[in-house]
Design a protein around this motif. Structure first.
Motif, PDB file in Angstrom:
ATOM      1  N   ASP A  43     -27.233 -40.835   0.019  1.00  0.00           N
ATOM      2  CA  ASP A  43     -27.246 -40.151  -1.273  1.00  0.00           C
ATOM      3  C   ASP A  43     -25.957 -39.350  -1.461  1.00  0.00           C
ATOM      4  N   ASP A  44     -25.575 -39.174  -2.725  1.00  0.00           N
ATOM      5  CA  ASP A  44     -24.464 -38.278  -3.035  1.00  0.00           C
ATOM      6  C   ASP A  44     -24.979 -36.843  -3.036  1.00  0.00           C
ATOM      7  N   PRO A  45     -24.159 -35.890  -2.612  1.00  0.00           N
ATOM      8  CA  PRO A  45     -24.621 -34.495  -2.592  1.00  0.00           C
ATOM      9  C   PRO A  45     -24.706 -33.906  -3.995  1.00  0.00           C
ATOM     10  N   THR A  46     -25.519 -32.894  -4.122  1.00  0.00           N
ATOM     11  CA  THR A  46     -25.600 -32.089  -5.339  1.00  0.00           C
ATOM     12  C   THR A  46     -25.042 -30.707  -5.007  1.00  0.00           C
ATOM     13  N   SER A  47     -24.190 -30.183  -5.883  1.00  0.00           N
ATOM     14  CA  SER A  47     -23.601 -28.881  -5.602  1.00  0.00           C
ATOM     15  C   SER A  47     -23.347 -28.135  -6.901  1.00  0.00           C
ATOM     16  N   GLY A  48     -23.147 -26.840  -6.801  1.00  0.00           N
ATOM     17  CA  GLY A  48     -22.915 -26.042  -7.996  1.00  0.00           C
ATOM     18  C   GLY A  48     -22.241 -24.730  -7.671  1.00  0.00           C
ATOM     19  N   LYS A  49     -21.676 -24.118  -8.704  1.00  0.00           N
ATOM     20  CA  LYS A  49     -21.041 -22.815  -8.592  1.00  0.00           C
ATOM     21  C   LYS A  49     -21.389 -21.995  -9.825  1.00  0.00           C
ATOM     22  N   CYS A  50     -21.475 -20.696  -9.651  1.00  0.00           N
ATOM     23  CA  CYS A  50     -21.738 -19.796 -10.768  1.00  0.00           C
ATOM     24  C   CYS A  50     -21.486 -18.371 -10.299  1.00  0.00           C
ATOM     25  N   ASP A  51     -21.665 -17.434 -11.185  1.00  0.00           N
ATOM     26  CA  ASP A  51     -21.491 -16.044 -10.792  1.00  0.00           C
ATOM     27  C   ASP A  51     -22.737 -15.534 -10.067  1.00  0.00           C
ATOM     28  N   SER A  52     -23.926 -15.882 -10.598  1.00  0.00           N
ATOM     29  CA  SER A  52     -25.179 -15.428  -9.995  1.00  0.00           C
ATOM     30  C   SER A  52     -26.173 -16.578  -9.989  1.00  0.00           C
ATOM     31  N   ILE A  53     -27.113 -16.508  -9.043  1.00  0.00           N
ATOM     32  CA  ILE A  53     -28.104 -17.581  -8.911  1.00  0.00           C
ATOM     33  C   ILE A  53     -29.482 -16.961  -8.700  1.00  0.00           C
ATOM     34  N   TYR A  54     -30.501 -17.643  -9.234  1.00  0.00           N
ATOM     35  CA  TYR A  54     -31.882 -17.176  -9.148  1.00  0.00           C
ATOM     36  C   TYR A  54     -32.751 -18.349  -8.744  1.00  0.00           C
ATOM     37  N   VAL A  55     -33.590 -18.146  -7.712  1.00  0.00           N
ATOM     38  CA  VAL A  55     -34.485 -19.213  -7.250  1.00  0.00           C
ATOM     39  C   VAL A  55     -35.898 -18.651  -7.154  1.00  0.00           C
ATOM     40  N   ASN A  56     -36.836 -19.272  -7.890  1.00  0.00           N
ATOM     41  CA  ASN A  56     -38.251 -18.917  -7.815  1.00  0.00           C
ATOM     42  C   ASN A  56     -38.968 -20.083  -7.157  1.00  0.00           C
ATOM     43  N   GLU A  57     -39.350 -19.907  -5.892  1.00  0.00           N
ATOM     44  CA  GLU A  57     -39.909 -21.016  -5.133  1.00  0.00           C
ATOM     45  C   GLU A  57     -41.299 -21.409  -5.624  1.00  0.00           C
ATOM     46  N   LYS A  58     -42.076 -20.450  -6.116  1.00  0.00           N
ATOM     47  CA  LYS A  58     -43.412 -20.774  -6.607  1.00  0.00           C
ATOM     48  C   LYS A  58     -43.339 -21.652  -7.842  1.00  0.00           C
ATOM     49  N   ARG A  59     -42.430 -21.328  -8.765  1.00  0.00           N
ATOM     50  CA  ARG A  59     -42.288 -22.105 -10.000  1.00  0.00           C
ATOM     51  C   ARG A  59     -41.382 -23.310  -9.820  1.00  0.00           C
ATOM     52  N   GLY A  60     -40.690 -23.377  -8.705  1.00  0.00           N
ATOM     53  CA  GLY A  60     -39.799 -24.510  -8.466  1.00  0.00           C
ATOM     54  C   GLY A  60     -38.606 -24.519  -9.408  1.00  0.00           C
ATOM     55  N   ILE A  61     -38.034 -23.345  -9.694  1.00  0.00           N
ATOM     56  CA  ILE A  61     -36.918 -23.288 -10.638  1.00  0.00           C
ATOM     57  C   ILE A  61     -35.722 -22.590 -10.002  1.00  0.00           C
ATOM     58  N   THR A  62     -34.544 -23.155 -10.231  1.00  0.00           N
ATOM     59  CA  THR A  62     -33.284 -22.560  -9.802  1.00  0.00           C
ATOM     60  C   THR A  62     -32.412 -22.368 -11.035  1.00  0.00           C
ATOM     61  N   LYS A  63     -31.907 -21.137 -11.215  1.00  0.00           N
ATOM     62  CA  LYS A  63     -31.080 -20.830 -12.375  1.00  0.00           C
ATOM     63  C   LYS A  63     -29.662 -20.499 -11.928  1.00  0.00           C
ATOM     64  N   LEU A  64     -28.688 -21.196 -12.524  1.00  0.00           N
ATOM     65  CA  LEU A  64     -27.276 -20.897 -12.317  1.00  0.00           C
ATOM     66  C   LEU A  64     -26.786 -20.121 -13.536  1.00  0.00           C
ATOM     67  N   LEU A  65     -26.344 -18.885 -13.313  1.00  0.00           N
ATOM     68  CA  LEU A  65     -26.042 -17.975 -14.411  1.00  0.00           C
ATOM     69  C   LEU A  65     -24.558 -17.596 -14.420  1.00  0.00           C
ATOM     70  N   ARG A  66     -24.005 -17.497 -15.639  1.00  0.00           N
ATOM     71  CA  ARG A  66     -22.626 -17.065 -15.878  1.00  0.00           C
ATOM     72  C   ARG A  66     -21.604 -18.069 -15.318  1.00  0.00           C
ATOM     73  N   ASN A  67     -20.987 -18.764 -16.260  1.00  0.00           N
ATOM     74  CA  ASN A  67     -19.934 -19.729 -15.951  1.00  0.00           C
ATOM     75  C   ASN A  67     -20.378 -20.745 -14.894  1.00  0.00           C
TER      76      ASN A  67
END
Length: 575
Positions: free
Chosen positions: A325-349
């Motif tokens: 598989d190809d990797p998945t990657s990201g960059k941002c100023d801030s990051i938020y991960v809610n494991e119960k809801r299964g959501i990851t947020k990449l915030l600001r740029n």
């Protein structure tokens, strides 16, 4: 302890004789050398020596040898601070050595020692037991097989089967130095501090038994129910349910199959919160793959079933993918991960790469299936832009919102909604360039296979057409707002820290082993040990035994290190 009882110095020329103040005197033919004093109607036998007071039911006083044997409810006091009780005691004024046996209890302002037999050396200012002992502190009970007391420093040295029992915790160690005035305890060798809510382990540590704070080094860790904190050094405050760790930190979460690393961490147990910095990275296992989240600072909060990870400043995300598989990657100023809801947020740029697809926008959300842990949906809000590099330029799609769908963790469908625009290099089955598609539509749907665009569907198409490459100028091949951030893409775990200087780690102040105090008993052959024939002791009692536990000291450590170095040098020479 009795070191206090019989003074510190005696004249080298004269040995002061004991002074019998009261008691019924009798002389018996069977004890020709003894003056025997027995309690009478006025009270117990009362003896004074060098400012020390002694009471007992009966005393055999051998004035010629300056030797006393005391029987029955023996009590010895030094001023108002130290007292000892026992069934039997003897003191040799010439050698300045004392011995007590039978329910020995020695009391000072903050501790009480109980043991069966106790030896006292006035010259060394030390006491020693090897028949198990118990020390009652103001807040704890300490037990060990052997113990040694240093009167000048008011330090106990406990060896073998050492245990501290406190209403809040229990300490187990093989070697422990305890200072009775302060309640400070120093742990040497494998040691644990166990309570209902946590377990501390270390192989070198300090604990304030009265203030309930500690400092631990050498293979130290703290277990908090479902979390384990590791570090080169750990500070622990039971009152605040707080721990901090420095250098080579790991916080292991067994329930959520995750670990956080860094070089400084703080754990607040009651708040179920972890704060970590200095190359902080959180690693979570999902669907057989690892997800790495890095930021200058990470904060993990919440109970196991509702963990939330927040990363602040220069945050980065990396998912290697399974084999092939190809990797998945990201960059941002801030990051938020809610494991119960299964959501990851990449915030600001933010920028996200899924295979060869680069996506940017104001905010990026990645949703996972909470049951299967597989990637499910990708959402890019406001000024969404997807870019894929082509050998002739860049495939580009932009709009107000992007929604991507994953199958087996690979992006296979992308929807661009509202004011969508596309520039796409169309190729035939042989990868020959057919033309450049430049189209505006209310919505665009793209299909991908193996992360490559294989088809485009326009919904409510407006303007646009496919241009021959020669008919579309270079300056028209870039959509407004285009950014190519390929040089920022992460290809490996090491890239999480690319461009960031290595943190400067503080030097850990260790806890050295105690210095070698020597043996309690002098290394004298049995036939050279002088004992009054009236003593209950034998020369064997005043010798060090092979099975007596020996403390680890700076000198023994240096000797061991020297031997190890010689062995290593020998191995190197052999190679």
């Amino acid at each position: 302890m009795l070191l206090f009882f019989f003074g510190i110095n005696l004249s080298a020329q004269e040995k002061q004789k004991v002074d019998i103040q009261s008691g019924y005197l009798e002389l018996r033919p069977e004890f020709p050398d003894a003056a025997i004093y027995t309690k009478d109607e006025t009270g117990q036998v009362y003896i004074v020596h060098e400012g020390v007071e002694m009471w007992c039911d009966q005393a055999f006083v051998y004035l010629k040898n300056n030797f006393v044997k005391a029987y029955g409810d023996v009590r010895i006091t030094q001023g108002d601070t130290v007292s000892m009780n026992s069934k039997y005691a003897e003191y040799n004024g010439n050698t300045q050595f004392a011995f007590a046996s039978g329910d020995v209890v020695l009391t000072e302002p903050k501790t009480t020692l109980k043991t069966d037999t106790l030896y006292f050396d006035r010259i060394k200012q030390q006491a020693y037991y090897r028949t198990d002992g118990t020390v009652q502190d103001t807040s704890s009970v300490l037990t060990s097989r052997t113990g040694r007391y240093f009167a000048e420093s008011k330090k106990y040295q406990f060896l073998q089967n050492v245990k501290i029992v406190n209403p809040k915790y229990t300490v187990n160690s093989n070697q422990l130095d305890f200072f009775s005035e302060t309640g400070d305890a120093y742990l040497y060798g494998p040691s644990t501090i166990v309570s209902e809510t946590s377990t501390v382990y270390c192989e070198r540590g300090y604990y304030d038994t009265r203030g309930d704070t500690g400092y631990f080094v050498k293979n130290s860790k703290v277990d908090y129910e479902n979390r384990t904190l590791y570090g080169d050094s750990i500070y622990f405050d039971r009152n605040k349910s707080f721990a901090s760790a420095t250098n080579n930190i790991r916080v292991l979460d067994t329930i959520n199959k995750s670990v956080i690393r860094g070089h400084y961490a703080e754990v607040f147990r009651e708040k179920d919160s972890v704060f970590i910095t200095k190359r902080a990275v959180a690693i979570t296992v999902r669907d057989g793959d690892s997800i790495y989240v890095h930021a200058d600072t990470l904060r993990v909060t919440g109970k196991p079933e509702n963990r939330i990870v927040k990363g602040f400043y220069r945050a980065r995300l990396f998912k290697p993918g399974k084999v092939g598989d190809d990797p998945t990657s990201g960059k941002c100023d801030s990051i938020y991960v809610n494991e119960k809801r299964g959501i990851t947020k990449l915030l600001r740029n933010p920028v996200l790469w899924s295979g060869e697809n680069q996506m940017i926008g104001d905010t990026i959300h990645i949703l996972s299936d909470t049951i299967t842990d597989k990637l499910d949906t990708l959402k890019v809000f406001n000024h969404a832009f997807l870019v894929q590099k082509d050998s002739m330029g860049f495939n580009q799609v932009k709009g107000e919102r992007l929604i991507g769908l994953f199958t087996n963790n690979e992006l296979d469908t992308v929807n661009i909604n509202k004011n969508a625009q596309v520039i796409y290099y169309s190729r035939d089955d042989n990868e020959k360039l057919v033309g450049i598609n430049n189209t505006v539509s209310s919505s665009i749907q793209m299909y991908l296979e193996e992360q490559q665009i294989t088809g485009i569907r326009f919904i409510k198409k407006a303007d646009g057409k496919v241009y021959p490459p020669s008919m579309l100028p270079e300056n028209a091949r870039i959509l407004p707002g285009f950014q190519w951030r390929g040089d920022e893409r992460l290809y490996s775990v090491e890239d999480l820290f690319k461009g960031k200087p290595a943190p400067v780690l503080p030097k850990i102040t260790g806890i050295p082993l105690p210095k070698n105090e020597g043996e309690f008993f002098e290394d004298i052959p049995e036939d050279e040990i002088e004992l009054p024939e009236e003593s209950k002791l034998s020369p064997k009692d005043l010798q060090n035994r092979p099975d007596d536990p020996k403390p680890e000291t700076l000198e023994s450590e240096a000797k061991r290190d020297s031997i190890q170095q010689k062995m290593n040098d020998s191995i190197q020479q052999g190679n």
